[in-house]
Design an enzyme around this catalytic site. Structure first.
Site, PDB file in Angstrom:
ATOM      1  N   SER A 181       0.835  -1.195   0.000  1.00 56.80           N
ATOM      2  CA  SER A 181       0.000   0.000   0.000  1.00 56.80           C
ATOM      3  C   SER A 181       0.879   1.258   0.000  1.00 56.80           C
ATOM      4  O   SER A 181       1.728   1.410  -0.863  1.00 56.80           O
ATOM      5  CB  SER A 181      -0.965  -0.044   1.194  1.00 56.80           C
ATOM      6  OG  SER A 181      -1.986   0.911   1.055  1.00 56.80           O
TER       7      SER A 181
ATOM      8  N   ASP B 178      -5.927  -3.225  -2.649  1.00 55.80           N
ATOM      9  CA  ASP B 178      -4.874  -2.876  -1.699  1.00 55.80           C
ATOM     10  C   ASP B 178      -4.203  -4.107  -1.095  1.00 55.80           C
ATOM     11  O   ASP B 178      -4.868  -5.021  -0.599  1.00 55.80           O
ATOM     12  CB  ASP B 178      -5.482  -2.013  -0.589  1.00 55.80           C
ATOM     13  CG  ASP B 178      -4.450  -1.325   0.251  1.00 55.80           C
ATOM     14  OD1 ASP B 178      -3.684  -2.021   0.948  1.00 55.80           O
ATOM     15  OD2 ASP B 178      -4.393  -0.083   0.228  1.00 55.80           O
TER      16      ASP B 178
END
Length: 272
Positions: A38, A163
């Site tokens: 991320s 993500d």
């Protein structure tokens, strides 16, 4: 000795990783391997491209640019609402992020970086953890940072990704699998805060996610081989307020987070 930097996810809290990097590079600790998830994928890509103290200034400028109103998510409230209604899956366009990363990395490929980099994302079709270890940097980072609900799934070579924090938020175990014998974990501070039972509907998902990610990290930490040296660097400048529904847009404390974490990490490293 093979040294790995493991940069975890955490949205705006990723600013604390800049303070950690400054403390590490000032002590001439440099990585042979960088793993990012991320926002940690973004910070990690910058480090893998420029594995020395000078990258800290560049990262600080980027974070302060965001804090000063630079677009990350972009869009006015009405446009955001319209997108949420029309797509039913996300509220922001990925274009500002893609454009900004394009300005930074251009067509640079992962395999051409001076330091080995791997970036984690969650494959939708395979329901699996996926590691980008080759190909263009920008699509890999966008895939790793495609926060569910905020950004749409990122498509790379016909596959869709969300993500990386969903599947591996702090990829300590991956570093060991790849041969790291000394690991510095750059985490954003959430694992240090005690969890409480959710009291509001939107808190249920957050607490559930935190249990999953902390459980995996704690397990991997406990299962480290005896010959692996591991340092979980301290994060500072975070608080339970960072877990609120709209905290992901609160960029006002970026500089304070960086400086506070730098001080804590410098003290930690000096003590060892």
């Amino acid at each position: 000795m093979t040294t790995a930097f493991v940069l975890g996810g955490g949205g705006i809290l990723g600013a604390v990783e800049v303070g950690m990097l400054r403390a590490l590079f000032e002590r001439e600790v440099t990585p042979d391997l960088v793993l990012g998830t991320s926002v940690g994928a973004l910070n990690g890509a910058m480090v893998a491209r420029e594995p020395r103290l000078s990258v800290v200034e560049r990262l600080t400028d980027l974070w302060l640019e965001v804090a000063g109103g630079g677009e990350v998510y972009g869009d006015r409230a009405l446009r955001t609402l319209r997108r949420a209604v029309s797509t039913r899956t996300h509220i922001y366009s990925p274009k500002p992020l893609i454009d900004r990363l394009g300005e930074e990395f251009g067509d640079l490929r992962i395999e051409d970086l001076p330091v080995r980099l791997q970036v984690c994302a969650a494959s939708i079709e395979r329901a699996a953890e996926h590691w980008f270890d080759s190909g263009p940097v920008v699509p890999a980072v966008v895939a790793s940072a495609a926060v569910p609900g905020l950004l749409p799934p990122a498509e790379v070579d016909g596959e869709h990704f969300l993500d990386g924090g969903i599947v591996n938020s702090i990829p300590l175990g991956r570093a060991v699998q790849l041969g790291a014998t000394r690991v510095f974990v750059l985490q954003v501070g959430r694992v240090d805060r005690p969890l409480e039972p959710p009291r509001k509907p939107w808190e249920v998902a957050r607490v559930s996610f935190e249990i999953a990610r902390r459980h995996r990290f704690a397990r991997e930490l406990a299962e480290l081989p005896d010959d692996v040296e591991c340092h979980v660097l301290p994060a500072r400048g975070t608080s339970p307020r960072d877990d609120s529904l709209l905290a992901y847009r609160d960029f006002g404390s970026v500089e304070r987070r960086i400086d506070a974490t730098y001080d804590a990490c410098r003290e930690y490293l000096e003590s060892r």
